[in-house]
Design a protein around this motif. Structure first.
Motif, PDB file in Angstrom:
ATOM      1  N   ASP A  76      12.682  -4.675  -2.571  1.00 52.87           N
ATOM      2  CA  ASP A  76      11.640  -5.163  -1.668  1.00 52.87           C
ATOM      3  C   ASP A  76      10.706  -4.047  -1.181  1.00 52.87           C
ATOM      4  OD1 ASP A  76      13.544  -3.992  -0.035  1.00 52.87           O
ATOM      5  OD2 ASP A  76      13.991  -5.812   1.108  1.00 52.87           O
ATOM      6  N   LEU A  77      10.856  -2.846  -1.775  1.00 52.64           N
ATOM      7  CA  LEU A  77       9.984  -1.724  -1.429  1.00 52.64           C
ATOM      8  C   LEU A  77       9.894  -0.794  -2.636  1.00 52.64           C
ATOM      9  CD1 LEU A  77       8.420   0.175   0.552  1.00 52.64           C
ATOM     10  CD2 LEU A  77      10.653   1.089   1.230  1.00 52.64           C
ATOM     11  N   ILE A  78       8.664  -0.480  -3.063  1.00 50.84           N
ATOM     12  CA  ILE A  78       8.435   0.510  -4.121  1.00 50.84           C
ATOM     13  C   ILE A  78       7.489   1.578  -3.582  1.00 50.84           C
ATOM     14  CG2 ILE A  78       7.509   0.959  -6.421  1.00 50.84           C
ATOM     15  CD1 ILE A  78       8.108  -1.949  -7.141  1.00 50.84           C
ATOM     16  N   ILE A  79       7.929   2.829  -3.636  1.00 50.98           N
ATOM     17  CA  ILE A  79       7.064   3.948  -3.266  1.00 50.98           C
ATOM     18  C   ILE A  79       7.005   4.882  -4.471  1.00 50.98           C
ATOM     19  CG2 ILE A  79       6.561   5.787  -1.640  1.00 50.98           C
ATOM     20  CD1 ILE A  79       8.307   4.433   0.411  1.00 50.98           C
ATOM     21  N   LEU A  80       5.803   5.103  -4.962  1.00 50.93           N
ATOM     22  CA  LEU A  80       5.596   5.959  -6.128  1.00 50.93           C
ATOM     23  C   LEU A  80       4.859   7.224  -5.700  1.00 50.93           C
ATOM     24  CD1 LEU A  80       5.427   6.645  -9.157  1.00 50.93           C
ATOM     25  CD2 LEU A  80       3.422   5.171  -9.296  1.00 50.93           C
ATOM     26  N   ALA A  81       5.490   8.363  -5.908  1.00 49.25           N
ATOM     27  CA  ALA A  81       4.869   9.656  -5.622  1.00 49.25           C
ATOM     28  C   ALA A  81       4.184  10.156  -6.884  1.00 49.25           C
ATOM     29  CB  ALA A  81       5.916  10.657  -5.162  1.00 49.25           C
ATOM     30  N   ASP A 109       1.503   4.044  -3.226  1.00 52.51           N
ATOM     31  CA  ASP A 109       1.634   5.413  -3.719  1.00 52.51           C
ATOM     32  C   ASP A 109       1.650   6.401  -2.564  1.00 52.51           C
ATOM     33  OD1 ASP A 109       1.423   4.252  -6.197  1.00 52.51           O
ATOM     34  OD2 ASP A 109      -0.521   5.158  -6.702  1.00 52.51           O
ATOM     35  N   VAL A 110       2.258   7.553  -2.824  1.00 52.39           N
ATOM     36  CA  VAL A 110       2.237   8.684  -1.904  1.00 52.39           C
ATOM     37  C   VAL A 110       1.692   9.886  -2.669  1.00 52.39           C
ATOM     38  CG1 VAL A 110       3.680  10.363  -0.678  1.00 52.39           C
ATOM     39  CG2 VAL A 110       4.111   7.922  -0.406  1.00 52.39           C
ATOM     40  N   ALA A 111       0.749  10.609  -2.076  1.00 55.54           N
ATOM     41  CA  ALA A 111       0.150  11.773  -2.734  1.00 55.54           C
ATOM     42  C   ALA A 111       0.469  13.035  -1.939  1.00 55.54           C
ATOM     43  CB  ALA A 111      -1.364  11.597  -2.852  1.00 55.54           C
ATOM     44  N   ALA A 112       1.457  13.783  -2.398  1.00 54.65           N
ATOM     45  CA  ALA A 112       1.766  15.089  -1.805  1.00 54.65           C
ATOM     46  C   ALA A 112       2.132  16.071  -2.914  1.00 54.65           C
ATOM     47  CB  ALA A 112       2.889  14.979  -0.776  1.00 54.65           C
ATOM     48  N   VAL A 113       1.625  15.821  -4.093  1.00 55.09           N
ATOM     49  CA  VAL A 113       1.793  16.645  -5.290  1.00 55.09           C
ATOM     50  C   VAL A 113       3.288  16.903  -5.541  1.00 55.09           C
ATOM     51  CG1 VAL A 113       0.675  18.475  -6.612  1.00 55.09           C
ATOM     52  CG2 VAL A 113      -0.357  17.714  -4.494  1.00 55.09           C
ATOM     53  N   CYS A 114       3.684  18.165  -5.693  1.00 51.91           N
ATOM     54  CA  CYS A 114       5.068  18.460  -6.075  1.00 51.91           C
ATOM     55  C   CYS A 114       6.077  18.063  -5.007  1.00 51.91           C
ATOM     56  CB  CYS A 114       5.214  19.938  -6.403  1.00 51.91           C
ATOM     57  SG  CYS A 114       4.085  20.502  -7.702  1.00 51.91           S
ATOM     58  N   SER A 115       5.646  17.958  -3.745  1.00 51.64           N
ATOM     59  CA  SER A 115       6.520  17.507  -2.661  1.00 51.64           C
ATOM     60  C   SER A 115       6.520  15.993  -2.521  1.00 51.64           C
ATOM     61  CB  SER A 115       6.074  18.108  -1.322  1.00 51.64           C
ATOM     62  OG  SER A 115       5.957  19.502  -1.404  1.00 51.64           O
ATOM     63  N   LEU A 118       9.811  14.018  -2.121  1.00 54.18           N
ATOM     64  CA  LEU A 118      10.467  14.214  -0.827  1.00 54.18           C
ATOM     65  C   LEU A 118       9.768  13.429   0.268  1.00 54.18           C
ATOM     66  CD1 LEU A 118      13.001  16.019  -0.440  1.00 54.18           C
ATOM     67  CD2 LEU A 118      11.729  16.591  -2.493  1.00 54.18           C
ATOM     68  N   TYR A 119       8.445  13.380   0.216  1.00 51.46           N
ATOM     69  CA  TYR A 119       7.690  12.575   1.180  1.00 51.46           C
ATOM     70  C   TYR A 119       8.018  11.094   1.000  1.00 51.46           C
ATOM     71  CZ  TYR A 119       4.561  16.009   3.365  1.00 51.46           C
ATOM     72  OH  TYR A 119       4.038  17.027   4.122  1.00 51.46           O
ATOM     73  N   ALA A 120       8.081  10.638  -0.252  1.00 42.53           N
ATOM     74  CA  ALA A 120       8.377   9.233  -0.526  1.00 42.53           C
ATOM     75  C   ALA A 120       9.785   8.861  -0.080  1.00 42.53           C
ATOM     76  CB  ALA A 120       8.203   8.945  -2.015  1.00 42.53           C
ATOM     77  N   VAL A 121      10.741   9.749  -0.327  1.00 42.65           N
ATOM     78  CA  VAL A 121      12.124   9.501   0.098  1.00 42.65           C
ATOM     79  C   VAL A 121      12.207   9.387   1.615  1.00 42.65           C
ATOM     80  CG1 VAL A 121      14.396  10.606   0.321  1.00 42.65           C
ATOM     81  CG2 VAL A 121      13.285  10.477  -1.912  1.00 42.65           C
ATOM     82  N   THR A 122      11.499  10.263   2.322  1.00 39.36           N
ATOM     83  CA  THR A 122      11.534  10.248   3.782  1.00 39.36           C
ATOM     84  C   THR A 122      10.926   8.962   4.340  1.00 39.36           C
ATOM     85  OG1 THR A 122      11.414  12.661   3.849  1.00 39.36           O
ATOM     86  CG2 THR A 122      10.840  11.492   5.869  1.00 39.36           C
ATOM     87  N   VAL A 123       9.805   8.530   3.761  1.00 43.69           N
ATOM     88  CA  VAL A 123       9.182   7.284   4.197  1.00 43.69           C
ATOM     89  C   VAL A 123      10.113   6.107   3.920  1.00 43.69           C
ATOM     90  CG1 VAL A 123       7.264   5.688   3.814  1.00 43.69           C
ATOM     91  CG2 VAL A 123       6.825   8.146   3.930  1.00 43.69           C
ATOM     92  N   ALA A 136      15.154  -0.143  -1.894  1.00 43.75           N
ATOM     93  CA  ALA A 136      13.902   0.510  -2.295  1.00 43.75           C
ATOM     94  C   ALA A 136      14.031   1.190  -3.641  1.00 43.75           C
ATOM     95  CB  ALA A 136      13.485   1.534  -1.248  1.00 43.75           C
ATOM     96  N   LEU A 137      12.921   1.220  -4.351  1.00 43.66           N
ATOM     97  CA  LEU A 137      12.777   2.003  -5.563  1.00 43.66           C
ATOM     98  C   LEU A 137      11.836   3.153  -5.220  1.00 43.66           C
ATOM     99  CD1 LEU A 137      13.628   1.930  -8.570  1.00 43.66           C
ATOM    100  CD2 LEU A 137      11.623   0.492  -8.979  1.00 43.66           C
ATOM    101  N   VAL A 138      12.334   4.380  -5.302  1.00 46.84           N
ATOM    102  CA  VAL A 138      11.521   5.554  -4.987  1.00 46.84           C
ATOM    103  C   VAL A 138      11.351   6.351  -6.272  1.00 46.84           C
ATOM    104  CG1 VAL A 138      11.236   7.565  -3.517  1.00 46.84           C
ATOM    105  CG2 VAL A 138      12.490   5.575  -2.660  1.00 46.84           C
ATOM    106  N   ILE A 139      10.100   6.600  -6.632  1.00 51.01           N
ATOM    107  CA  ILE A 139       9.786   7.151  -7.951  1.00 51.01           C
ATOM    108  C   ILE A 139       8.879   8.371  -7.813  1.00 51.01           C
ATOM    109  CG2 ILE A 139       8.894   6.569 -10.246  1.00 51.01           C
ATOM    110  CD1 ILE A 139       8.800   3.580  -9.094  1.00 51.01           C
ATOM    111  N   GLY A 140       9.084   9.336  -8.694  1.00 49.43           N
ATOM    112  CA  GLY A 140       8.116  10.410  -8.905  1.00 49.43           C
ATOM    113  C   GLY A 140       7.699  10.355 -10.358  1.00 49.43           C
ATOM    114  N   SER A 141       6.416  10.233 -10.631  1.00 51.09           N
ATOM    115  CA  SER A 141       5.953  10.126 -12.016  1.00 51.09           C
ATOM    116  C   SER A 141       4.621  10.839 -12.167  1.00 51.09           C
ATOM    117  CB  SER A 141       5.825   8.655 -12.432  1.00 51.09           C
ATOM    118  OG  SER A 141       5.498   8.540 -13.802  1.00 51.09           O
TER     119      SER A 141
END
Length: 323
Positions: A76-81, A109-115, A118-123, A136-141
């Motif tokens: 029910d939550l997707i955050i893509l960094a 989406d979350v935009a904090a480049v290489c971090s 970590l920003y997406a996980v915290t949110v 939640a699905l937390v992704i870095g791609s």
């Protein structure tokens, strides 16, 4: 008992094409010896036709869901960094949502480049513990190869493409020994924009731009900032470096990983290193390295793990969790 965000599964995905240093040296003024001596990188994966940030994210997400034993419809939550979205808008997270067959969930989406991861996980952790979502699905791609200047030999050799994902779920767990995220710390300092950035964007040049980096300056900041934020998150969790089973750092440069470990007195054997085979995959690097270490059996249920990263901006952060 306490409510925590627990990792139920991890997954990752890489493009089809692997490029080693010898192949890169055919088109870039560099050599395997030069790259390995300065960075520890021996190869990277480069996205080809039809491979995008969202397609890699979807593939990594499917593997994470399979590992978690959950259907996509439980999310029910997707955050893509990412710093390399498919489009300026909409958010690539919504493309992932559609690709997974999820008709309705929070996705952004979350935009904090290489971090970014970590920003997406915290949110996500805050939203799960606050009741805004359950799973939640937390992704870095990233497809960073598409914003590289392939004539800048000091920068283009450092990066690669890939994706990593985790499934997080809010669960009641024992406060002292239970699984889940224990503490997060995030920082940013925009005064250092010029040390690592992209020289373009919709609001300034109207173009995508290319990555520009002053490597030595970034190195100095990275070692200090990463050691600091890791100590902060350990203090918040009431732990010491000796308690940590594994550190999963942002895979920027082998020299940064070694220097940070020394500064904290960490056993280098407890630091997960994948930069040699994947290079720097920006927001994907931490979840990609985490998945590698989980699947090869190094990270096991109950292990105390610290994730950390620093990226352009500067942004940096760390997370302490019991896997």
């Amino acid at each position: 008992m306490t409510l925590r965000s627990v990792i139920l599964g991890t997954g990752s995905a890489l493009p089809r094409r692997r490029v080693d240093n010898a192949e890169l040296a055919k088109t870039v003024d560099t050599s395997d010896e030069w790259i390995v001596a300065r960075t520890g990188i021996r190869s990277r994966y480069i996205a080809g036709e039809g491979e995008t940030t969202s397609s890699l994210a979807i593939a990594a997400s499917k593997r994470a869901l399979e590992a978690a034993g959950l259907p996509a419809t439980d999310i029910d939550l997707i955050i893509l960094a990412t710093a390399t979205p498919d489009q300026t808008f909409p958010a690539s997270a919504t493309t992932v949502q559609a690709g997974l067959g999820i008709n309705d969930c929070v996705a952004f989406d979350v935009a904090a480049v290489c971090s970014g991861f970590l920003y997406a996980v915290t949110v996500a952790d805050n939203m799960l513990r606050g009741g805004a979502a359950k799973t939640a699905l937390v992704i870095g791609s990233e497809t960073f190869s598409r914003i590289l200047d392939w004539e800048d030999r000091t920068t283009c050799v450092l990066f690669g493409d890939g994706a990593g994902a985790i499934v997080l779920q809010a669960q009641e767990t024992d406060a002292a020994t239970g699984r889940g995220i224990i503490a997060n710390r995030l920082h940013a300092d925009g005064r250092h924009n010029g040390l690592l950035s992209v020289d373009g964007g919709p609001s300034t040049t109207g173009t995508v731009g290319k990555v520009r980096m002053k490597g030595q300056d970034v190195f100095r900041h990275a070692v200090v900032n990463l050691a600091q934020v890791m100590q902060e998150v350990l203090d918040d969790a009431g732990l010491s470096a000796a308690d940590v089973d594994w550190v999963v750092p942002h895979q920027a440069n082998a020299r940064i990983l070694d220097a940070t470990a020394r500064k904290l007195g960490l056993d280098p054997a407890r630091v997960v290193v994948t930069v040699d085979r994947h290079a720097n995959t920006s927001a994907a690097s931490v979840p990609l390295a985490l998945d590698v270490a989980v699947r090869d059996g190094r990270i096991k249920t109950g292990d105390l793990v610290v994730l950390e990263a620093m990226g352009g901006g500067f942004t940096w952060g760390a997370c302490a969790l019991r896997f």
